[in-house]
Design a protein around this motif. Structure first.
Motif, PDB file in Angstrom:
ATOM      1  N   LYS A 114       4.916  26.455 -12.830  1.00  0.00           N
ATOM      2  CA  LYS A 114       5.530  27.766 -13.036  1.00  0.00           C
ATOM      3  C   LYS A 114       4.850  28.484 -14.193  1.00  0.00           C
ATOM      4  O   LYS A 114       4.530  29.666 -14.111  1.00  0.00           O
TER       5      LYS A 114
ATOM      6  N   HIS B 235       2.244  31.902 -14.230  1.00  0.00           N
ATOM      7  CA  HIS B 235       2.460  33.049 -15.114  1.00  0.00           C
ATOM      8  C   HIS B 235       1.224  33.309 -15.957  1.00  0.00           C
ATOM      9  O   HIS B 235       0.843  34.483 -16.161  1.00  0.00           O
TER      10      HIS B 235
ATOM     11  N   SER C   5      -1.423  34.943 -13.772  1.00  0.00           N
ATOM     12  CA  SER C   5      -1.097  36.328 -13.394  1.00  0.00           C
ATOM     13  C   SER C   5      -1.470  37.314 -14.493  1.00  0.00           C
ATOM     14  O   SER C   5      -1.759  38.477 -14.222  1.00  0.00           O
TER      15      SER C   5
ATOM     16  N   LYS D 143       9.643  26.160  -3.568  1.00  0.00           N
ATOM     17  CA  LYS D 143      10.026  26.884  -4.785  1.00  0.00           C
ATOM     18  C   LYS D 143       8.798  27.428  -5.502  1.00  0.00           C
ATOM     19  O   LYS D 143       8.797  28.570  -5.978  1.00  0.00           O
TER      20      LYS D 143
ATOM     21  N   GLN E 107       7.429  30.535  -3.816  1.00  0.00           N
ATOM     22  CA  GLN E 107       8.199  31.738  -4.129  1.00  0.00           C
ATOM     23  C   GLN E 107       7.840  32.286  -5.507  1.00  0.00           C
ATOM     24  O   GLN E 107       7.684  33.502  -5.674  1.00  0.00           O
ATOM     25  N   ILE E 108       7.683  31.385  -6.474  1.00  0.00           N
ATOM     26  CA  ILE E 108       7.324  31.833  -7.831  1.00  0.00           C
ATOM     27  C   ILE E 108       5.930  32.453  -7.830  1.00  0.00           C
ATOM     28  O   ILE E 108       5.691  33.502  -8.436  1.00  0.00           O
TER      29      ILE E 108
ATOM     30  N   GLU F 111       4.274  33.837  -5.408  1.00  0.00           N
ATOM     31  CA  GLU F 111       4.282  35.131  -4.732  1.00  0.00           C
ATOM     32  C   GLU F 111       4.877  36.207  -5.629  1.00  0.00           C
ATOM     33  O   GLU F 111       4.405  37.358  -5.640  1.00  0.00           O
ATOM     34  N   ARG F 112       5.899  35.839  -6.377  1.00  0.00           N
ATOM     35  CA  ARG F 112       6.569  36.808  -7.237  1.00  0.00           C
ATOM     36  C   ARG F 112       5.660  37.297  -8.366  1.00  0.00           C
ATOM     37  O   ARG F 112       5.745  38.453  -8.786  1.00  0.00           O
ATOM     38  N   VAL F 113       4.759  36.433  -8.860  1.00  0.00           N
ATOM     39  CA  VAL F 113       3.888  36.826  -9.979  1.00  0.00           C
ATOM     40  C   VAL F 113       2.494  37.232  -9.497  1.00  0.00           C
ATOM     41  O   VAL F 113       1.614  37.514 -10.317  1.00  0.00           O
TER      42      VAL F 113
END
Length: 554
Positions: free
Chosen positions: A306, A310, A313, A343, A346-347, A349-351
């Motif tokens: 995770k 970040h 990104s 999970k 999803q993380i 893709e979100r960042v």
């Protein structure tokens, strides 16, 4: 397993104070002895040799009242300031057979001044036998007892005794017995371990009974450590009634407790972050590779990645076009790992990170190849060993030596970087008593660090410390294949990595500075936590005791 930042975690705050315990001496023949002192040779000589020198014709015989008053006046006004001797240690190995000490004060004429000798002889002429006996006992005590437990230089006054020898003996015997509350708990743990190691089971059990009064699973950090060590030593004494944890180390409950350790302990969390920075540095060194492939042999809940997503990104257009995460399933079960992959997807893709997650199951060491792991030529390959290798058996357990075999196989994959994060503790090949000492020191510091960051009422802390008990009990009470917890210090890992063909890639200054920044980023900073660079690794600890170390290899 891996971990990342968790929302709602407590900030760092001030830790607990240390404590010290006074060391007391032993009692031998009703005479107190000072701790850690050696006998001084030449102070006590053979009684027979003293009898030869006892005669002193010029001091024996009747005296007139005028002679007595004259000598008494000289004693009071001239000799009183000189009646001091340097204190000496008791000769505990000397025993006398008579109730009255067989050496006359005159026998010490070579050590005492003439004024003292005169006073003693006058006492011989004036006092009755009972008083004479008391004076002889008092003289013996003052000459041979060390009332100052310090440097041994304090003067002893031979003129004004403060109490009789019987009183001194009684009070000294009482004060030399330490109560369980004042005894050093770690020293008591080691006494129990030594007795158990020597086969003195009854003695060990008696010492463990005393530890029960100190241990408290809900008390302060020291009491919690004692409670864990107590259960671990009981398992060592009787593994039938107190079965040590072995299979429990592979349970879901233990996986949950371990994840909480990674989330709540800064030393473990920072270890994962340092590994991420080493992987990011490798991508900077090879900008031509547009794909990053990380193989993780114990991914856990995937929290480490995770943070990696970040960080990637934030690099904008220079980040890899694809990040592949390959998780190795030890026991063939991949259902939990697929959930972790979902999970992470999803993380990512979100960042804004393109991520692909793979699970490899049923893989033998002999089948560990680039093809079996899905490695491609245009990928930057990174291998992540975060708190994994310490559970791999080595040459002390079986001739196959899976620990070193895995390292050699990984070297054959030609990775760009290998990250190694481990606990800084030597419980692999160390004997039982040494493991007890190492576990007491290491987990004592870990319990204190947890005390400074997590409140005692936190339910997660109870779950975390249950996991610590399982780790302690397994490393202390088990042997052979049943001992899963086999940690090593960084120096030994460095030797293993070098023998497997790896070269240390020192983590640059920015990694340590970044970790210090993370550590100091909370609202309340606890100065007990430390970050330091040592021998090419970054070490994280509590009160100068290193708990985890992170290093990079190529």
């Amino acid at each position: 397993m891996a971990s990342g930042h968790s929302a709602g975690r407590p900030d760092f705050y001030a830790g607990i104070e240390g404590r010290s315990v006074e060391n007391t001496g032993a009692v031998i023949d009703n005479q107190p002895t000072a701790p850690c002192r050696t006998q001084i040779p030449g102070i006590v000589v053979d009684p027979a040799s003293q009898i030869v020198n006892r005669a002193a014709p010029n001091l024996i015989g009747k005296r007139t009242l005028a002679d007595f008053e004259k000598q008494q006046f000289q004693y009071n006004h001239l000799g009183r300031n000189n009646l001091y001797l340097r204190s000496v240690k008791p000769r505990t190995n000397y025993q006398h057979s008579s109730s009255i000490y067989p050496l006359s004060p005159i026998g010490f004429s070579s050590n005492l001044s003439p004024d003292v000798m005169g006073a003693l002889i006058q006492g011989d002429q004036q006092q009755d036998p009972e008083k004479m006996t008391n004076q002889l006992h008092e003289l013996e005590k003052q000459l041979f007892e060390d009332e100052d437990d310090g440097e041994g230089d304090a003067p002893i006054n031979l003129v004004a005794p403060s109490r009789t020898s019987s009183t001194t003996s009684s009070s000294s015997s009482t004060s030399s017995v330490a109560s369980p509350a004042s005894a050093c708990s770690k020293q008591t743990i080691m006494e129990a371990a030594s007795a158990i190691s020597e086969g003195k089971t009854d003695v060990g059990k008696e010492i463990l009974t005393r530890l029960v009064q100190v241990g408290n699973a809900k008390g302060n950090s020291e009491q919690r450590l004692v409670a864990c060590m107590l259960l671990a030593l009981k398992s060592r004494v009787n593994s039938v009634e107190n079965a040590p944890p072995v299979a429990e180390l592979f349970s879901k409950e233990h996986a949950t407790a371990t994840q909480l350790l990674y989330d709540l302990s800064p030393c473990f969390k920072l270890g994962f972050l340092a590994a991420n920075l080493a992987i990011l540095d490798a991508t900077f060194e090879q900008p031509c590779c547009s794909k990053l492939h990380v193989i993780d042999f114990d991914i856990g809940q995937g929290g480490q990645y995770k943070n990696l997503f970040h960080a990637l990104s934030e690099r904008g257009s220079v980040k890899p076009t694809l990040v592949k995460i390959t998780a190795i399933a030890d026991n063939g079960g991949d259902d939990g790992l697929k959930m972790v992959g979902d999970k992470l997807s999803q993380i990512a893709e979100r960042v804004g990170v393109c991520m692909k997650f793979n699970v490899v199951t049923g893989l033998k060491l002999s089948d560990l190849t680039r093809e079996s792991l899905g490695c491609e030529a245009d990928e930057l390959l990174a291998i992540n060993f975060a708190f994994k290798l310490y559970r791999m058996p080595d040459e002390s357990v079986c001739v196959e030596n899976p620990r070193d075999e895995l390292l050699r196989r990984v070297k054959g994959l030609a990775p760009r970087v290998v990250t190694l994060v481990e606990q800084e503790m030597n419980t692999n090949t160390a004997p039982f008593a040494s493991r007890v000492a190492e576990a007491s020191a290491y987990y004592g510091a870990l319990f204190e660090s947890i005390e400074s960051t997590v409140s005692r009422e936190n339910s997660e802390r109870a779950t975390l410390e249950e996991g610590l008990y399982r780790k302690i009990a397994n490393s202390v009470s088990c042997e052979g294949r049943e001992r899963v917890e086999r940690c090593e210090v960084f120096g030994k890992w460095r030797a293993r990595m070098s023998m497997a063909g790896f070269e240390l890639k020192p983590l640059n200054q920015s990694v340590a500075e970044s970790m210090r920044g993370r550590l100091n980023g909370g609202n309340r900073v606890n100065p007990g936590f430390t970050v330091k660079e040592e021998n090419g690794a970054v070490c994280f600890g509590w009160m100068n005791r290193t708990l985890t170390s992170a290093s990079a290899w190529r």
